[in-house]
Design an enzyme around this catalytic site. Structure first.
Site, mmCIF file in Angstrom:
data_model
loop_
_atom_site.group_PDB
_atom_site.id
_atom_site.type_symbol
_atom_site.label_atom_id
_atom_site.label_comp_id
_atom_site.label_asym_id
_atom_site.label_seq_id
_atom_site.Cartn_x
_atom_site.Cartn_y
_atom_site.Cartn_z
ATOM 1 N N GLU A 43 2.833 10.244 2.501
ATOM 2 C CA GLU A 43 3.921 9.886 3.403
ATOM 3 C C GLU A 43 4.006 10.831 4.608
ATOM 4 O O GLU A 43 3.793 12.029 4.484
ATOM 5 C CB GLU A 43 5.235 9.936 2.620
ATOM 6 C CG GLU A 43 6.481 9.613 3.426
ATOM 7 C CD GLU A 43 7.762 9.835 2.634
ATOM 8 O OE1 GLU A 43 8.784 9.244 3.016
ATOM 9 O OE2 GLU A 43 7.750 10.596 1.646
ATOM 10 N N LYS A 112 9.926 1.987 5.593
ATOM 11 C CA LYS A 112 10.565 2.459 4.356
ATOM 12 C C LYS A 112 11.983 1.922 4.240
ATOM 13 O O LYS A 112 12.801 2.059 5.155
ATOM 14 C CB LYS A 112 10.566 3.981 4.341
ATOM 15 C CG LYS A 112 11.080 4.614 3.060
ATOM 16 C CD LYS A 112 10.960 6.136 3.163
ATOM 17 C CE LYS A 112 11.418 6.848 1.912
ATOM 18 N NZ LYS A 112 11.296 8.331 2.064
ATOM 19 N N CYS A 146 7.678 6.663 -1.291
ATOM 20 C CA CYS A 146 8.437 7.760 -1.879
ATOM 21 C C CYS A 146 9.716 7.318 -2.608
ATOM 22 O O CYS A 146 9.653 6.792 -3.713
ATOM 23 C CB CYS A 146 8.743 8.790 -0.791
ATOM 24 S SG CYS A 146 9.095 10.453 -1.438
#
Length: 263
Positions: A43, A112, A146
């Site tokens: 990430e 995200k 994540c």
């Protein structure tokens, strides 16, 4: 079908895109030399969590990162899950994953969806709202970033939309919660009956030390390959997609779902 997957467990130079781009290129070469079919990065590899510096550092519409990843994919004939990068679009900043096939063609883009408050991500970055499914190396797959893995309903939304076989995860996961990282990923593999290929960074920034332990996990939750907690390294594994097909046939959790109850 057997695929060799490679995970770039790399350190990230905070706020130094040029340095990180060189590291990314080096890992593409290593993956190619290892005979990998697919390579995944961690990430925010272009900037790290230099959130206060995004106005100066974020990649405008991801153009610079996309050009690099496309070139590496084509040069090394690699399918690349581009981890994620800090991007700027329409006056906002995003944490964005780009995916390229071995011809250098972009096949997916994902912002995200779940922003991590403990790192103040929501104060600087806008959340995405679209799922991320794509075909790569002939396999229908999904990708998340994540903190997304703590929301199993989001992953199930993606994984139930088709015969998904691989879930890709890119992260900057701190060392103090690295045991949870492994447990959560094993759970996501088991409940979605899918391979999980997960890239986590190593090293430190101003506020955190990151825990590595990049993972390849099979649909039964078994660890096929694992990185160390601290070393820069390429983690590789051979995975047989037929294993996933057989497991889904034994325990039909997707056909047995009752979505009307999950509201």
């Amino acid at each position: 079908m057997t695929l060799k997957v490679a995970v770039a467990q790399m350190n990230i130079a905070l706020g130094q895109p040029e340095v990180n781009e060189q590291t990314v290129a080096e890992y593409a070469q290593k993956a190619s030399e290892a005979g990998a079919d697919i390579l995944i990065y961690p990430e925010m590899w272009n900037t790290g969590y230099a959130l206060t510096d995004l106005p100066q550092l974020a990649d405008n519409d991801g153009e610079r990162s996309r050009q690099l990843l496309a070139r590496l994919a084509k040069t090394y004939q690699l399918n690349i899950v581009g981890g994620s990068v800090a991007t700027m679009r329409d006056g906002q900043f995003f944490n964005t994953m780009f995916v390229f096939n071995q011809l250098g063609q972009q096949v997916a883009r994902y912002d995200k969806a779940h922003l991590f408050g403990l790192m103040n991500e929501e104060k600087y970055i806008a959340a995405g709202s679209q799922p991320n499914t794509f075909e790569l190396a002939g396999v229908l797959s999904a990708g998340v970033i994540c903190y997304d893995i703590r929301f199993p309903e989001w992953l199930r939304t993606m994984m139930s939309s088709g015969p998904q076989a691989i879930l890709y995860v890119s992260a900057e996961w701190p060392i103090q919660r690295i045991a949870q990282w492994q447990i959560l990923l094993q759970a996501r593999a088991i409940e979605n009956q899918a391979f999980v290929v997960a890239a986590n960074r190593v090293g430190s920034d101003r506020d955190n030390t990151f825990g590595g332990r990049s993972l390849v996990i099979d649909p039964l939750g078994n660890i096929v390959a694992q990185g160390t907690d601290a070393d820069d390294m390429l983690v590789t594994a051979d995975i047989d997609i037929a294993d996933e097909t057989a497991i889904r046939g034994q325990i039909p959790v997707f056909s047995d779902r009752r979505p009307e109850l999950y509201r």
